[in-house]
Design a protein around this motif. Structure first.
Motif, PDB file in Angstrom:
ATOM      1  N   VAL A 134       0.863  -1.182   0.000  1.00 27.33           N
ATOM      2  CA  VAL A 134       0.000   0.000   0.000  1.00 27.33           C
ATOM      3  C   VAL A 134       0.898   1.229   0.000  1.00 27.33           C
ATOM      4  O   VAL A 134       1.752   1.373   0.883  1.00 27.33           O
ATOM      5  N   GLY A 135       0.728   2.118  -0.966  1.00 28.03           N
ATOM      6  CA  GLY A 135       1.565   3.306  -1.017  1.00 28.03           C
ATOM      7  C   GLY A 135       0.764   4.544  -1.366  1.00 28.03           C
ATOM      8  O   GLY A 135      -0.122   4.498  -2.227  1.00 28.03           O
ATOM      9  N   HIS A 136       1.075   5.638  -0.695  1.00 28.54           N
ATOM     10  CA  HIS A 136       0.401   6.915  -0.949  1.00 28.54           C
ATOM     11  C   HIS A 136       1.408   7.910  -1.503  1.00 28.54           C
ATOM     12  O   HIS A 136       2.514   8.044  -0.982  1.00 28.54           O
ATOM     13  N   SER A 137       1.061   8.616  -2.576  1.00 31.74           N
ATOM     14  CA  SER A 137       1.897   9.675  -3.116  1.00 31.74           C
ATOM     15  C   SER A 137       3.282   9.122  -3.443  1.00 31.74           C
ATOM     16  O   SER A 137       3.410   8.201  -4.251  1.00 31.74           O
ATOM     17  N   VAL A 157      -1.437  -4.828  -5.019  1.00 33.64           N
ATOM     18  CA  VAL A 157      -0.850  -3.502  -4.832  1.00 33.64           C
ATOM     19  C   VAL A 157      -1.971  -2.468  -4.790  1.00 33.64           C
ATOM     20  O   VAL A 157      -2.856  -2.466  -5.656  1.00 33.64           O
ATOM     21  N   ILE A 158      -1.915  -1.595  -3.793  1.00 36.82           N
ATOM     22  CA  ILE A 158      -2.908  -0.530  -3.647  1.00 36.82           C
ATOM     23  C   ILE A 158      -2.159   0.800  -3.640  1.00 36.82           C
ATOM     24  O   ILE A 158      -1.330   1.051  -2.768  1.00 36.82           O
ATOM     25  N   VAL A 159      -2.438   1.623  -4.643  1.00 31.33           N
ATOM     26  CA  VAL A 159      -1.783   2.926  -4.767  1.00 31.33           C
ATOM     27  C   VAL A 159      -2.822   4.009  -4.530  1.00 31.33           C
ATOM     28  O   VAL A 159      -3.901   3.990  -5.136  1.00 31.33           O
ATOM     29  N   VAL A 160      -2.474   4.958  -3.666  1.00 33.91           N
ATOM     30  CA  VAL A 160      -3.399   6.048  -3.341  1.00 33.91           C
ATOM     31  C   VAL A 160      -2.887   7.344  -3.959  1.00 33.91           C
ATOM     32  O   VAL A 160      -1.827   7.853  -3.577  1.00 33.91           O
ATOM     33  N   ASP A 161      -3.624   7.835  -4.933  1.00 32.90           N
ATOM     34  CA  ASP A 161      -3.408   9.135  -5.562  1.00 32.90           C
ATOM     35  C   ASP A 161      -1.961   9.349  -6.011  1.00 32.90           C
ATOM     36  O   ASP A 161      -1.311  10.324  -5.620  1.00 32.90           O
ATOM     37  N   ALA A 162      -1.471   8.455  -6.843  1.00 32.35           N
ATOM     38  CA  ALA A 162      -0.108   8.567  -7.371  1.00 32.35           C
ATOM     39  C   ALA A 162      -0.027   7.922  -8.740  1.00 32.35           C
ATOM     40  O   ALA A 162      -0.748   6.972  -9.045  1.00 32.35           O
ATOM     41  N   GLY A 163       0.874   8.433  -9.536  1.00 36.11           N
ATOM     42  CA  GLY A 163       1.198   7.847 -10.821  1.00 36.11           C
ATOM     43  C   GLY A 163       2.651   7.431 -10.847  1.00 36.11           C
ATOM     44  O   GLY A 163       3.413   7.748  -9.926  1.00 36.11           O
ATOM     45  N   PRO A 164       3.084   6.746 -11.897  1.00 33.20           N
ATOM     46  CA  PRO A 164       4.467   6.263 -11.972  1.00 33.20           C
ATOM     47  C   PRO A 164       5.463   7.269 -12.522  1.00 33.20           C
ATOM     48  O   PRO A 164       6.604   6.910 -12.799  1.00 33.20           O
ATOM     49  N   ALA A 165       5.064   8.532 -12.710  1.00 32.85           N
ATOM     50  CA  ALA A 165       6.003   9.551 -13.192  1.00 32.85           C
ATOM     51  C   ALA A 165       5.490  10.932 -12.849  1.00 32.85           C
ATOM     52  O   ALA A 165       4.290  11.156 -12.698  1.00 32.85           O
ATOM     53  N   LEU A 166       6.428  11.857 -12.718  1.00 35.64           N
ATOM     54  CA  LEU A 166       6.120  13.274 -12.557  1.00 35.64           C
ATOM     55  C   LEU A 166       6.517  14.013 -13.826  1.00 35.64           C
ATOM     56  O   LEU A 166       7.494  13.663 -14.470  1.00 35.64           O
TER      57      LEU A 166
END
Length: 301
Positions: A134-137, A157-166
């Protein structure tokens, strides 16, 4: 304090923390050779049973199905307290606080890459079987990274409000790094508090988090933003074999996240209406409904 520094920096910090801008900038992916431990010889991702991570501190709570929780930039592991309580004692929660954040000692290497390395070693050394990640940002960014490079190690996998690139070019990345790395005490504290308090509508929940963030090493903050802006995982997430749930805030970056994760073979994205970046603070019922359904759909093997 220079008034324009904090005011102008807050929107950019919010965008950097969100980790949801599109990957349109010129970015480069760090290789394993960039990790200093490789120079020591052997497998940098192997670990003995007594392995002690340097890239994060971990608190373990409960017993049962393992879950690893990675907070965002500057945040203490305590941001996950409500999630740990919701999961209960049927889960063994491994709650991280990253080096240099919230009073932890900083390290002299790229942080996200070091967390991926040490978390890989931690999972192996503790013999965690298919742990839920579980990961945030920033923590979500790291979750994408470990799931794509070490798919055999992770469970759902649980992703909170994030993408794999900026987004952003090299000059912007350098400017943001310098802005926070060299801020004085008042500038840093005011900027961090203003940015974080804008990320939820529940001020009483965010106030202690913001206070902890202010205790972060400002060089670690600046360097972490730079690292994320110069590391693009968009082309790698197609290698994730675990099921992925992305729980997004209700903002203007939904389409960008969706476009970045479209190659993940097994994924679902849910937008929680009216929620800001700390989704589980703004709408705990909506967040936990999505979380529970995903875990029910993907039970322990």
């Amino acid at each position: 304090m220079r008034p324009g520094l904090v005011v102008g920096a807050v929107p950019r910090l919010v965008a950097a923390l969100a980790l949801v801008a599109c990957a349109s900038g010129k970015t480069s992916e760090r290789s394993d050779e960039d990790v200093p431990h490789r120079a020591r010889g052997g497998d940098p991702f192997g670990a003995a049973a007594d392995f002690k991570p340097v890239a994060f501190h971990v608190d373990v709570k409960g017993h049962g199905r393992p879950v690893v929780m990675i907070p965002g930039l500057g945040c203490p592991g305590e941001v996950w307290d409500d999630v740990v309580a919701h999961l209960g004692d049927d889960y063994e929660s491994h709650v991280l606080t990253l080096a240099g954040f919230a009073g932890q000692d900083a390290i002299d290497e790229p942080l996200s890459a070091a967390v991926r390395r040490d978390l890989t070693r931690y999972i192996r050394s503790r013999q965690l079987r298919d742990p839920i990640i579980v990961g945030h940002s920033m923590g979500g960014f790291i979750a994408y990274w470990i799931a794509s490079y070490h798919p055999e190690l992770v469970g759902p996998v649980i992703v909170v409000d994030a993408g794999p690139a900026l987004s952003g070019d090299l000059d912007e990345a350098k400017a943001l790094r310098a802005r926070w790395k060299y801020a004085d005490d008042d500038e840093f504290a005011a900027g961090m508090r203003a940015a974080f308090m804008s990320m939820t509508s529940v001020a009483r929940k965010m106030a202690p988090v913001a206070n902890a963030v202010v205790r972060s090493d400002r060089r670690a903050i600046g360097d972490a933003i730079y690292e994320m802006m110069t590391t693009d995982l968009t082309d790698k997430v197609k290698d994730i074999t675990a099921p992925v749930l992305v729980i997004a805030a209700d903002g203007g970056f939904q389409g960008r996240i969706r476009a970045q994760i479209e190659t993940i073979p097994d994924h679902v994205m849910i937008v929680v209406p009216h929620a800001r970046h700390f989704v589980w603070y703004d709408d705990p019922d909506g967040f936990f409904k999505a979380l529970d359904k995903f875990l029910d759909d993907h039970p322990a093997k």
